[in-house]
Design a protein around this motif. Structure first.
Motif, PDB file in Angstrom:
ATOM      1  N   GLU A  17       6.518 -12.546  -7.472  1.00 32.38           N
ATOM      2  CA  GLU A  17       5.450 -13.415  -7.464  1.00 32.38           C
ATOM      3  C   GLU A  17       4.658 -13.893  -5.640  1.00 32.38           C
ATOM      4  N   GLY A  18       3.667 -13.190  -5.345  1.00 34.77           N
ATOM      5  CA  GLY A  18       2.768 -13.326  -4.233  1.00 34.77           C
ATOM      6  C   GLY A  18       2.530 -11.958  -3.948  1.00 34.77           C
ATOM      7  N   CYS A  19       3.172 -11.044  -4.471  1.00 24.89           N
ATOM      8  CA  CYS A  19       3.005  -9.305  -3.943  1.00 24.89           C
ATOM      9  C   CYS A  19       1.786  -9.034  -5.465  1.00 24.89           C
ATOM     10  N   TYR A  20       1.175  -8.061  -3.756  1.00 29.64           N
ATOM     11  CA  TYR A  20      -0.118  -7.034  -5.513  1.00 29.64           C
ATOM     12  C   TYR A  20      -0.138  -5.745  -4.577  1.00 29.64           C
ATOM     13  N   VAL A  21      -0.785  -5.091  -4.828  1.00 27.56           N
ATOM     14  CA  VAL A  21      -1.064  -3.598  -4.893  1.00 27.56           C
ATOM     15  C   VAL A  21      -2.508  -3.195  -4.361  1.00 27.56           C
ATOM     16  N   LEU A  22      -2.461  -2.255  -3.147  1.00 30.19           N
ATOM     17  CA  LEU A  22      -4.107  -2.167  -2.915  1.00 30.19           C
ATOM     18  C   LEU A  22      -4.105  -1.071  -4.334  1.00 30.19           C
TER      19      LEU A  22
ATOM     20  N   LEU B  25      10.461   5.981  -0.610  1.00 34.78           N
ATOM     21  CA  LEU B  25      11.722   6.094  -1.510  1.00 34.78           C
ATOM     22  C   LEU B  25      12.831   7.085  -1.422  1.00 34.78           C
ATOM     23  N   PRO B  26      13.862   7.297  -1.923  1.00 32.09           N
ATOM     24  CA  PRO B  26      15.114   7.528  -2.134  1.00 32.09           C
ATOM     25  C   PRO B  26      14.836   9.243  -1.652  1.00 32.09           C
ATOM     26  N   GLY B  27      16.048  10.404  -1.118  1.00 29.45           N
ATOM     27  CA  GLY B  27      15.184  11.529  -0.288  1.00 29.45           C
ATOM     28  C   GLY B  27      14.558  11.030   0.534  1.00 29.45           C
ATOM     29  N   PHE B  28      13.997   9.457   1.018  1.00 27.05           N
ATOM     30  CA  PHE B  28      13.782   9.179   2.731  1.00 27.05           C
ATOM     31  C   PHE B  28      12.778   9.766   3.175  1.00 27.05           C
ATOM     32  N   THR B  29      13.085  11.272   3.857  1.00 32.77           N
ATOM     33  CA  THR B  29      12.304  12.442   4.634  1.00 32.77           C
ATOM     34  C   THR B  29      11.197  12.643   3.419  1.00 32.77           C
ATOM     35  N   LEU B  30      11.282  12.346   2.209  1.00 30.49           N
ATOM     36  CA  LEU B  30      10.933  13.657   1.368  1.00 30.49           C
ATOM     37  C   LEU B  30       9.759  12.737   0.742  1.00 30.49           C
ATOM     38  N   ASN B  31      10.237  11.725   0.739  1.00 32.04           N
ATOM     39  CA  ASN B  31       9.183  10.440  -0.870  1.00 32.04           C
ATOM     40  C   ASN B  31       8.652   9.597  -0.216  1.00 32.04           C
ATOM     41  N   LEU B  32       7.125  10.113  -0.219  1.00 37.74           N
ATOM     42  CA  LEU B  32       6.317   8.237   0.198  1.00 37.74           C
ATOM     43  C   LEU B  32       4.769   8.156  -1.045  1.00 37.74           C
ATOM     44  N   LEU B  33       5.242   7.310  -1.742  1.00 33.93           N
ATOM     45  CA  LEU B  33       4.703   6.906  -2.702  1.00 33.93           C
ATOM     46  C   LEU B  33       3.893   6.143  -2.287  1.00 33.93           C
ATOM     47  N   THR B  34       2.480   6.303  -2.725  1.00 31.81           N
ATOM     48  CA  THR B  34       0.968   5.958  -2.518  1.00 31.81           C
ATOM     49  C   THR B  34       0.296   5.076  -3.711  1.00 31.81           C
ATOM     50  N   ASP B  35       0.575   6.417  -4.784  1.00 27.37           N
ATOM     51  CA  ASP B  35       0.042   5.498  -6.326  1.00 27.37           C
ATOM     52  C   ASP B  35      -0.211   4.318  -6.796  1.00 27.37           C
ATOM     53  N   PRO B  36      -0.940   3.650  -6.432  1.00 31.53           N
ATOM     54  CA  PRO B  36      -1.083   2.299  -7.265  1.00 31.53           C
ATOM     55  C   PRO B  36       0.005   1.909  -8.481  1.00 31.53           C
TER      56      PRO B  36
ATOM     57  N   PHE C  80       0.832  -1.394   0.007  1.00 26.55           N
ATOM     58  CA  PHE C  80       0.036   0.116   0.054  1.00 26.55           C
ATOM     59  C   PHE C  80       1.250   1.202  -0.271  1.00 26.55           C
ATOM     60  N   ALA C  81       2.063   1.027   0.386  1.00 27.91           N
ATOM     61  CA  ALA C  81       3.261   2.189   0.383  1.00 27.91           C
ATOM     62  C   ALA C  81       4.239   1.871   0.482  1.00 27.91           C
ATOM     63  N   ALA C  82       4.800   3.232  -0.260  1.00 28.76           N
ATOM     64  CA  ALA C  82       6.469   3.211  -0.074  1.00 28.76           C
ATOM     65  C   ALA C  82       7.625   4.347   0.263  1.00 28.76           C
TER      66      ALA C  82
ATOM     67  N   GLY D 200       2.031   4.214  -9.360  1.00 29.50           N
ATOM     68  CA  GLY D 200       4.029   3.436  -8.748  1.00 29.50           C
ATOM     69  C   GLY D 200       4.277   2.576  -7.978  1.00 29.50           C
ATOM     70  N   LEU D 201       3.378   2.209  -7.408  1.00 28.17           N
ATOM     71  CA  LEU D 201       3.957   0.968  -6.210  1.00 28.17           C
ATOM     72  C   LEU D 201       3.780  -0.456  -7.700  1.00 28.17           C
TER      73      LEU D 201
END
Length: 344
Positions: A156-161, A134-145, A130-132, A147-148
């Protein structure tokens, strides 16, 4: 080259509160709305009933499985998540970035991890991302499906909400009187009740119909650039659980204001719910739902901290003495734990 013996810092996924907790915080500390005005636009994702999990990929390619509270190994695991990650480490290592770690967060869910939900009927366990961070650690949060999906494509076995209900948006004025936002809250509560009747993601993707836990609401579309996306998300996101999974037995999944009770006995009944007890039992037993009297002390310690963290607003709104309220909760929880332990 990776160093399997190096100490890796555990970085937990944020704790997600109820809407009334978020409203109280931003009213007291308006700077938490940085990037937004008082009206925040949200999108939701289905809240899966599993166990929180993460995968940390360091710049040297070291891959570490994590639970909500600890780094994991196949020998010291949480519901088999580290064992699942182990044969996939080379695939995750390809996501390594110079200087700062990448962390992928999701729910480890499926047969045997929880009970009473549609995901239990799957043929095998899954990691639902549901999230990641990324580099730039404190700045970048990826929640867009979308991009994930790029991050975990082919594993295998990974799915994205996905975004719930085709990305439906919910505008909530976090500082408005409760009655002014009741319309959007009614819409949210109707959705949560529908999700509890049938988890739409599990049904659509796996053809399995059954109970869903609820929804998590993500702040989106800030009006100005954010200095720290992860912190902004942590301050403003909120959860809404269906009646079967509430840790507070309130009348609706999402409320503008905390529930008020008359005394500490009623407060204990309000917050010492079957869902909270199960969560605590699993927390002290490596994800297993087993009542072990040897774990009673650890269970009580966890429960005390969890109730204090999540129900300060209810205690304050009800005008209760905090120590007395917690004592009533501990007495009730202890009786229920020992009763269940005696049945097994």
């Amino acid at each position: 080259m990776t160093d399997e013996n190096k100490q890796v810092e555990h970085i937990a996924w944020t704790s997600i509160e109820s809407l009334h907790n978020v409203r109280k915080a931003v009213m007291k500390y308006p700077h938490l709305l940085a990037g937004y005005d008082s009206v925040v636009r949200y999108q939701a994702k289905v809240k899966l009933h599993g166990t929180n999990a993460g995968i940390r990929i360091d710049s040297d390619g070291t891959v570490t499985a994590m639970s909500r509270s600890a780094c994991l190994t196949p020998e010291s695991d949480n519901a088999g998540f580290a064992k699942w990650v182990e044969p996939r480490k080379q695939q995750f290592a390809k996501l390594a970035s110079p200087n700062t770690p990448v962390i992928i967060y999701g729910e480890w869910a499926g047969p045997g991890i929880q009970k009473g939900v549609a995901l239990n009927a799957l043929s095998e366990r899954i990691f639902a991302v549901f999230a990641a961070r990324l580099p730039g650690f404190t700045l970048n949060l990826l929640t867009d499906p979308e991009g994930l999906r790029v991050l975990v494509d082919g594993i295998e076995g990974c799915y994205v909400l996905p975004w719930f209900n085709n990305g439906e948006k919910f505008e909530i004025d976090l500082t408005a009187p409760g009655e002014n936002i009741q319309g959007v809250l009614d819409r949210i509560n109707a959705h949560v009740e529908a999700v509890e009747t049938c988890d739409p993601w599990c049904s659509a993707l796996f053809g399995v119909r059954g109970v869903g836990e609820g929804l998590v609401f993500y702040p989106v579309d800030p009006k100005e650039s954010l200095n720290d996306e992860y912190t902004s998300f942590s301050n403003l996101c909120f959860k809404a659980k269906g009646s079967l999974h509430k840790n507070i037995a309130k009348s609706k999944p999402v409320q503008a204001d905390p529930t008020v009770v008359e005394n500490v006995a009623n407060f204990a009944k309000l917050v010492v719910t079957p869902a909270r007890i199960e969560q605590g039992v699993r927390q002290v037993n490596g994800g297993e739902f087993v009542y072990d009297t040897k774990q009673l002390g650890e269970f009580m310690k966890w429960l005390n901290a969890d109730i204090l963290k999540e129900t300060k607003d209810e205690i304050e709104a009800s005008g209760l003495d905090e120590k007395q309220a917690l004592r009533a909760c501990m007495e009730l929880a202890r009786k229920q734990f020992l009763y269940e332990a005696g049945r097994t």
